[in-house]
Design a protein around this motif. Sequence first.
Motif, PDB file in Angstrom:
ATOM      1  N   ALA A   1       0.535   8.435   9.061  1.00 56.47           N
ATOM      2  CA  ALA A   1      -0.181   7.515   8.170  1.00 56.47           C
ATOM      3  C   ALA A   1       0.712   6.355   7.738  1.00 56.47           C
ATOM      4  O   ALA A   1       0.264   5.444   7.040  1.00 56.47           O
ATOM      5  CB  ALA A   1      -0.654   8.271   6.925  1.00 56.47           C
TER       6      ALA A   1
ATOM      7  N   ARG B   1       0.852  -1.207   0.000  1.00 55.89           N
ATOM      8  CA  ARG B   1       0.000   0.000   0.000  1.00 55.89           C
ATOM      9  C   ARG B   1       0.875   1.240   0.000  1.00 55.89           C
ATOM     10  O   ARG B   1       1.724   1.426   0.886  1.00 55.89           O
ATOM     11  CB  ARG B   1      -0.905   0.017   1.235  1.00 55.89           C
ATOM     12  CG  ARG B   1      -1.972  -1.072   1.228  1.00 55.89           C
ATOM     13  CD  ARG B   1      -2.843  -0.986   2.465  1.00 55.89           C
ATOM     14  NE  ARG B   1      -3.677   0.185   2.477  1.00 55.89           N
ATOM     15  CZ  ARG B   1      -3.726   1.059   3.484  1.00 55.89           C
ATOM     16  NH1 ARG B   1      -2.976   0.914   4.558  1.00 55.89           N
ATOM     17  NH2 ARG B   1      -4.529   2.094   3.420  1.00 55.89           N
TER      18      ARG B   1
ATOM     19  N   ARG C   1      -7.249  12.757   7.063  1.00 59.80           N
ATOM     20  CA  ARG C   1      -6.817  11.579   7.823  1.00 59.80           C
ATOM     21  C   ARG C   1      -7.190  10.351   7.020  1.00 59.80           C
ATOM     22  O   ARG C   1      -8.362  10.196   6.646  1.00 59.80           O
ATOM     23  CB  ARG C   1      -7.586  11.467   9.144  1.00 59.80           C
ATOM     24  CG  ARG C   1      -7.131  12.405  10.215  1.00 59.80           C
ATOM     25  CD  ARG C   1      -8.124  12.333  11.374  1.00 59.80           C
ATOM     26  NE  ARG C   1      -7.918  13.442  12.262  1.00 59.80           N
ATOM     27  CZ  ARG C   1      -7.076  13.415  13.292  1.00 59.80           C
ATOM     28  NH1 ARG C   1      -6.401  12.332  13.559  1.00 59.80           N
ATOM     29  NH2 ARG C   1      -6.921  14.483  14.052  1.00 59.80           N
ATOM     30  N   PRO C   2      -6.253   9.456   6.779  1.00 62.31           N
ATOM     31  CA  PRO C   2      -6.599   8.247   6.001  1.00 62.31           C
ATOM     32  C   PRO C   2      -7.557   7.359   6.783  1.00 62.31           C
ATOM     33  O   PRO C   2      -7.470   7.287   8.008  1.00 62.31           O
ATOM     34  CB  PRO C   2      -5.251   7.540   5.811  1.00 62.31           C
ATOM     35  CG  PRO C   2      -4.349   8.108   6.839  1.00 62.31           C
ATOM     36  CD  PRO C   2      -4.861   9.475   7.203  1.00 62.31           C
ATOM     37  N   ARG C   3      -8.468   6.691   6.041  1.00 58.21           N
ATOM     38  CA  ARG C   3      -9.412   5.779   6.696  1.00 58.21           C
ATOM     39  C   ARG C   3      -8.655   4.602   7.306  1.00 58.21           C
ATOM     40  O   ARG C   3      -8.922   4.180   8.407  1.00 58.21           O
ATOM     41  CB  ARG C   3     -10.431   5.257   5.677  1.00 58.21           C
ATOM     42  CG  ARG C   3     -11.758   6.003   5.763  1.00 58.21           C
ATOM     43  CD  ARG C   3     -12.747   5.435   4.769  1.00 58.21           C
ATOM     44  NE  ARG C   3     -12.335   5.755   3.409  1.00 58.21           N
ATOM     45  CZ  ARG C   3     -12.321   4.895   2.398  1.00 58.21           C
ATOM     46  NH1 ARG C   3     -12.694   3.654   2.567  1.00 58.21           N
ATOM     47  NH2 ARG C   3     -11.940   5.269   1.193  1.00 58.21           N
ATOM     48  N   SER C   4      -7.696   4.047   6.532  1.00 60.25           N
ATOM     49  CA  SER C   4      -6.869   2.981   7.115  1.00 60.25           C
ATOM     50  C   SER C   4      -5.399   3.359   6.921  1.00 60.25           C
ATOM     51  O   SER C   4      -4.894   3.324   5.800  1.00 60.25           O
ATOM     52  CB  SER C   4      -7.171   1.633   6.475  1.00 60.25           C
ATOM     53  OG  SER C   4      -7.552   1.798   5.144  1.00 60.25           O
ATOM     54  N   PRO C   5      -4.757   3.769   8.015  1.00 61.06           N
ATOM     55  CA  PRO C   5      -3.362   4.204   7.903  1.00 61.06           C
ATOM     56  C   PRO C   5      -2.402   3.011   7.763  1.00 61.06           C
ATOM     57  O   PRO C   5      -2.787   1.976   7.243  1.00 61.06           O
ATOM     58  CB  PRO C   5      -3.133   4.989   9.195  1.00 61.06           C
ATOM     59  CG  PRO C   5      -4.210   4.594  10.121  1.00 61.06           C
ATOM     60  CD  PRO C   5      -5.302   3.932   9.334  1.00 61.06           C
ATOM     61  N   ALA C   6      -1.198   3.158   8.240  1.00 62.67           N
ATOM     62  CA  ALA C   6      -0.162   2.117   8.153  1.00 62.67           C
ATOM     63  C   ALA C   6       0.169   1.779   6.700  1.00 62.67           C
ATOM     64  O   ALA C   6       0.208   0.609   6.298  1.00 62.67           O
ATOM     65  CB  ALA C   6      -0.554   0.882   8.945  1.00 62.67           C
TER      66      ALA C   6
END
Length: 215
Positions: free
Chosen positions: A133, A38, A100-105
């Motif tokens: 993020a 990702r 802000r990302p919905r799913s970070p990492a």
Amino acid sequence: MSFDRLAPHYGWMERVLAGRLLQRCRTAWLGQLAGCERLLVAGVGHGRFLHELLPRHRALRVVCVDASRGMLREAEKRARRARLDVSRVEFVHARLPEWRPRSPAFDAIATHFFLDCFAPPELDAVVARLAGAAAPAAMWLISDFAVPPRGWARQRARAVHALMYAFFRVVTRLPARQLTPPDARLAAHGFALGGRRTFNHGLLQADCWQRPARA
Ligand SMILES: C[S@@+](CC[C@H](N)C(=O)[O-])C[C@H]1O[C@@H](n2cnc3c(N)ncnc32)[C@H](O)[C@@H]1O
């Protein structure tokens, strides 16, 4: 500040003024993304980076964020026209540092000619948001303009930057007045410089930063 007015012209202007030079910076560390799943591309602009990224890394999923609807439209249009696999790309219209990302990492972040859009206080916030993020052992690929340490190359770079910032100030209302190197900010968020390539007598640089995995 908006790049909307510039969006339809960005591609041809780049081709005329810089040929493949900026793309060489964007893709200098492309090979390092092998194994990443990702990637977050902040300030994707007209999306030229995607044209080498997507065919090279066929399993990679990409989130592209940009504050300009015009630029995102251009990026998507150009990607479809080039028959890139846009099913792996999410285009997000949002502004950093608020987004802000919905799913970070994310395994990796890419910012090409993006961090040089910010003046110091906002740059702190943007780097902090992007670092937040990123996964603990993430990589961060950065292309930007640079200031060579000395000599005629330094003078030339200063003149080019002055022209460039004046142009962007008029056309996009960019608030930044000069280049602010992001290095100390990246280091403060645990990233270490893994490699740096310079181009055109130090006028441009392409960096690969990496955050070491915690034990
Ligand atoms: C100089 S262009 C670079 C575009 C592209 N990355 C490239 O390599 O040519 C900067 C891009 O960042 C976007 N941008 C500027 N400030 C932003 C912000 N605060 N949040 C999100 N995008 C922003 C602009 O809309 C524009 O598309």
